[in-house]
Design a protein around this motif. Structure first.
Motif, PDB file in Angstrom:
ATOM      1  N   LYS A  95      23.865  -7.374  26.326  1.00  0.00           N
ATOM      2  CA  LYS A  95      24.239  -8.764  26.149  1.00  0.00           C
ATOM      3  C   LYS A  95      23.987  -9.183  24.705  1.00  0.00           C
ATOM      4  O   LYS A  95      22.947  -8.888  24.129  1.00  0.00           O
ATOM      5  CB  LYS A  95      23.449  -9.626  27.109  1.00  0.00           C
ATOM      6  CG  LYS A  95      23.877 -11.061  27.068  1.00  0.00           C
ATOM      7  CD  LYS A  95      23.242 -11.852  28.177  1.00  0.00           C
ATOM      8  CE  LYS A  95      23.510 -13.291  27.873  1.00  0.00           C
ATOM      9  NZ  LYS A  95      23.966 -14.069  28.927  1.00  0.00           N
ATOM     10  N   ILE A  96      24.933  -9.880  24.132  1.00  0.00           N
ATOM     11  CA  ILE A  96      24.832 -10.360  22.760  1.00  0.00           C
ATOM     12  C   ILE A  96      24.397 -11.820  22.794  1.00  0.00           C
ATOM     13  O   ILE A  96      24.966 -12.621  23.527  1.00  0.00           O
ATOM     14  CB  ILE A  96      26.181 -10.241  22.037  1.00  0.00           C
ATOM     15  CG1 ILE A  96      26.658  -8.799  22.052  1.00  0.00           C
ATOM     16  CG2 ILE A  96      26.079 -10.760  20.614  1.00  0.00           C
ATOM     17  CD1 ILE A  96      28.098  -8.627  21.628  1.00  0.00           C
ATOM     18  N   ASP A  97      23.401 -12.166  22.000  1.00  0.00           N
ATOM     19  CA  ASP A  97      22.941 -13.544  21.898  1.00  0.00           C
ATOM     20  C   ASP A  97      24.039 -14.400  21.263  1.00  0.00           C
ATOM     21  O   ASP A  97      24.707 -13.967  20.324  1.00  0.00           O
ATOM     22  CB  ASP A  97      21.665 -13.600  21.061  1.00  0.00           C
ATOM     23  CG  ASP A  97      21.080 -14.993  21.008  1.00  0.00           C
ATOM     24  OD1 ASP A  97      20.846 -15.573  22.095  1.00  0.00           O
ATOM     25  OD2 ASP A  97      20.860 -15.498  19.887  1.00  0.00           O
ATOM     26  N   ALA A 136      23.793 -14.762  17.505  1.00  0.00           N
ATOM     27  CA  ALA A 136      23.788 -13.538  16.698  1.00  0.00           C
ATOM     28  C   ALA A 136      25.120 -13.408  15.956  1.00  0.00           C
ATOM     29  O   ALA A 136      26.125 -13.985  16.362  1.00  0.00           O
ATOM     30  CB  ALA A 136      23.579 -12.332  17.603  1.00  0.00           C
ATOM     31  N   PRO A 137      25.133 -12.656  14.864  1.00  0.00           N
ATOM     32  CA  PRO A 137      26.405 -12.400  14.189  1.00  0.00           C
ATOM     33  C   PRO A 137      27.381 -11.704  15.133  1.00  0.00           C
ATOM     34  O   PRO A 137      26.989 -10.879  15.948  1.00  0.00           O
ATOM     35  CB  PRO A 137      26.026 -11.478  13.030  1.00  0.00           C
ATOM     36  CG  PRO A 137      24.568 -11.680  12.837  1.00  0.00           C
ATOM     37  CD  PRO A 137      24.010 -12.031  14.179  1.00  0.00           C
ATOM     38  N   CYS A 138      28.635 -12.052  15.046  1.00  0.00           N
ATOM     39  CA  CYS A 138      29.641 -11.479  15.933  1.00  0.00           C
ATOM     40  C   CYS A 138      29.818  -9.986  15.628  1.00  0.00           C
ATOM     41  O   CYS A 138      29.934  -9.590  14.467  1.00  0.00           O
ATOM     42  CB  CYS A 138      30.966 -12.205  15.771  1.00  0.00           C
ATOM     43  SG  CYS A 138      32.148 -11.773  17.049  1.00  0.00           S
ATOM     44  N   PRO A 139      29.870  -9.154  16.661  1.00  0.00           N
ATOM     45  CA  PRO A 139      30.019  -7.716  16.438  1.00  0.00           C
ATOM     46  C   PRO A 139      31.395  -7.313  15.921  1.00  0.00           C
ATOM     47  O   PRO A 139      31.587  -6.187  15.501  1.00  0.00           O
ATOM     48  CB  PRO A 139      29.751  -7.110  17.818  1.00  0.00           C
ATOM     49  CG  PRO A 139      30.020  -8.193  18.780  1.00  0.00           C
ATOM     50  CD  PRO A 139      29.691  -9.472  18.080  1.00  0.00           C
ATOM     51  N   CYS A 140      32.349  -8.227  15.882  1.00  0.00           N
ATOM     52  CA  CYS A 140      33.686  -7.889  15.382  1.00  0.00           C
ATOM     53  C   CYS A 140      33.706  -7.771  13.861  1.00  0.00           C
ATOM     54  O   CYS A 140      34.659  -7.267  13.285  1.00  0.00           O
ATOM     55  CB  CYS A 140      34.717  -8.910  15.854  1.00  0.00           C
ATOM     56  SG  CYS A 140      34.705 -10.472  14.951  1.00  0.00           S
ATOM     57  N   GLY A 141      32.628  -8.255  13.216  1.00  0.00           N
ATOM     58  CA  GLY A 141      32.535  -8.135  11.761  1.00  0.00           C
ATOM     59  C   GLY A 141      33.071  -9.330  10.994  1.00  0.00           C
ATOM     60  O   GLY A 141      33.197  -9.283   9.781  1.00  0.00           O
ATOM     61  N   LYS A 190      29.131 -16.630  13.737  1.00  0.00           N
ATOM     62  CA  LYS A 190      28.264 -16.481  14.890  1.00  0.00           C
ATOM     63  C   LYS A 190      29.126 -16.108  16.089  1.00  0.00           C
ATOM     64  O   LYS A 190      30.281 -16.520  16.188  1.00  0.00           O
ATOM     65  CB  LYS A 190      27.510 -17.776  15.184  1.00  0.00           C
ATOM     66  CG  LYS A 190      26.422 -18.068  14.192  1.00  0.00           C
ATOM     67  CD  LYS A 190      25.639 -19.282  14.613  1.00  0.00           C
ATOM     68  CE  LYS A 190      24.512 -19.536  13.634  1.00  0.00           C
ATOM     69  NZ  LYS A 190      23.700 -20.675  14.050  1.00  0.00           N
ATOM     70  N   TYR A 191      28.549 -15.343  16.984  1.00  0.00           N
ATOM     71  CA  TYR A 191      29.263 -14.881  18.175  1.00  0.00           C
ATOM     72  C   TYR A 191      29.851 -16.043  18.968  1.00  0.00           C
ATOM     73  O   TYR A 191      30.995 -15.982  19.426  1.00  0.00           O
ATOM     74  CB  TYR A 191      28.303 -14.065  19.041  1.00  0.00           C
ATOM     75  CG  TYR A 191      28.897 -13.514  20.304  1.00  0.00           C
ATOM     76  CD1 TYR A 191      29.964 -12.626  20.272  1.00  0.00           C
ATOM     77  CD2 TYR A 191      28.378 -13.875  21.535  1.00  0.00           C
ATOM     78  CE1 TYR A 191      30.501 -12.110  21.433  1.00  0.00           C
ATOM     79  CE2 TYR A 191      28.905 -13.364  22.708  1.00  0.00           C
ATOM     80  CZ  TYR A 191      29.971 -12.483  22.651  1.00  0.00           C
ATOM     81  OH  TYR A 191      30.495 -11.979  23.803  1.00  0.00           O
ATOM     82  N   LYS A 192      29.082 -17.160  19.088  1.00  0.00           N
ATOM     83  CA  LYS A 192      29.554 -18.294  19.884  1.00  0.00           C
ATOM     84  C   LYS A 192      30.773 -18.980  19.258  1.00  0.00           C
ATOM     85  O   LYS A 192      31.539 -19.621  19.955  1.00  0.00           O
ATOM     86  CB  LYS A 192      28.435 -19.302  20.112  1.00  0.00           C
ATOM     87  CG  LYS A 192      27.968 -20.026  18.863  1.00  0.00           C
ATOM     88  CD  LYS A 192      26.831 -20.967  19.183  1.00  0.00           C
ATOM     89  CE  LYS A 192      26.314 -21.640  17.925  1.00  0.00           C
ATOM     90  NZ  LYS A 192      25.162 -22.480  18.224  1.00  0.00           N
ATOM     91  N   TYR A 210      32.937 -15.232  21.563  1.00  0.00           N
ATOM     92  CA  TYR A 210      32.285 -15.588  22.819  1.00  0.00           C
ATOM     93  C   TYR A 210      33.333 -16.040  23.824  1.00  0.00           C
ATOM     94  O   TYR A 210      34.183 -16.861  23.534  1.00  0.00           O
ATOM     95  CB  TYR A 210      31.274 -16.707  22.591  1.00  0.00           C
ATOM     96  CG  TYR A 210      30.559 -17.146  23.851  1.00  0.00           C
ATOM     97  CD1 TYR A 210      29.561 -16.357  24.391  1.00  0.00           C
ATOM     98  CD2 TYR A 210      30.874 -18.336  24.475  1.00  0.00           C
ATOM     99  CE1 TYR A 210      28.889 -16.745  25.540  1.00  0.00           C
ATOM    100  CE2 TYR A 210      30.214 -18.730  25.616  1.00  0.00           C
ATOM    101  CZ  TYR A 210      29.226 -17.930  26.147  1.00  0.00           C
ATOM    102  OH  TYR A 210      28.574 -18.316  27.282  1.00  0.00           O
ATOM    103  N   GLY A 211      33.306 -15.460  25.010  1.00  0.00           N
ATOM    104  CA  GLY A 211      34.282 -15.801  26.031  1.00  0.00           C
ATOM    105  C   GLY A 211      35.497 -14.897  26.003  1.00  0.00           C
ATOM    106  O   GLY A 211      36.268 -14.853  26.937  1.00  0.00           O
ATOM    107  N   LYS A 212      35.692 -14.185  24.930  1.00  0.00           N
ATOM    108  CA  LYS A 212      36.804 -13.236  24.829  1.00  0.00           C
ATOM    109  C   LYS A 212      36.290 -11.819  25.072  1.00  0.00           C
ATOM    110  O   LYS A 212      36.671 -11.178  26.024  1.00  0.00           O
ATOM    111  CB  LYS A 212      37.456 -13.292  23.446  1.00  0.00           C
ATOM    112  CG  LYS A 212      38.152 -14.569  23.131  1.00  0.00           C
ATOM    113  CD  LYS A 212      38.862 -14.432  21.812  1.00  0.00           C
ATOM    114  CE  LYS A 212      38.439 -15.541  20.882  1.00  0.00           C
ATOM    115  NZ  LYS A 212      38.970 -15.401  19.557  1.00  0.00           N
ATOM    116  N   ALA A 213      35.414 -11.351  24.193  1.00  0.00           N
ATOM    117  CA  ALA A 213      34.931  -9.979  24.258  1.00  0.00           C
ATOM    118  C   ALA A 213      34.048  -9.732  25.472  1.00  0.00           C
ATOM    119  O   ALA A 213      34.050  -8.656  26.032  1.00  0.00           O
ATOM    120  CB  ALA A 213      34.163  -9.620  22.989  1.00  0.00           C
ATOM    121  N   GLY A 214      33.283 -10.724  25.886  1.00  0.00           N
ATOM    122  CA  GLY A 214      32.369 -10.554  27.003  1.00  0.00           C
ATOM    123  C   GLY A 214      33.015 -10.771  28.358  1.00  0.00           C
ATOM    124  O   GLY A 214      32.382 -10.631  29.384  1.00  0.00           O
TER     125      GLY A 214
END
Length: 48
Positions: free
Chosen positions: A2-4, A7-12, A16-18, A22-26
């Motif tokens: 799970k990504i907070d 946290a920085p988005c893992p897509c680069g 921020k992930y949110k 958020y809501g797409k990748a997860g």
């Protein structure tokens, strides 16, 4: 894993992930649909 949300988005993107994926990748249904599409593409390529 799970990504907070903060946290920085893992897509680069550097966002921020949110605010980015958020809501797409997860989304498990989105992942499942993408896997189905990839399997269909693979099957069509193997037939050629």
């Amino acid at each position: 894993m799970k990504i907070d949300r903060n946290a920085p988005c893992p897509c680069g993107s550097g966002k921020k992930y949110k605010k980015c994926c958020y809501g797409k990748a997860g989304d498990a249904t989105g992942l499942s649909a993408m896997q189905d599409i990839m399997a269909e593409i693979k099957n069509r390529l193997e037939k050629e």
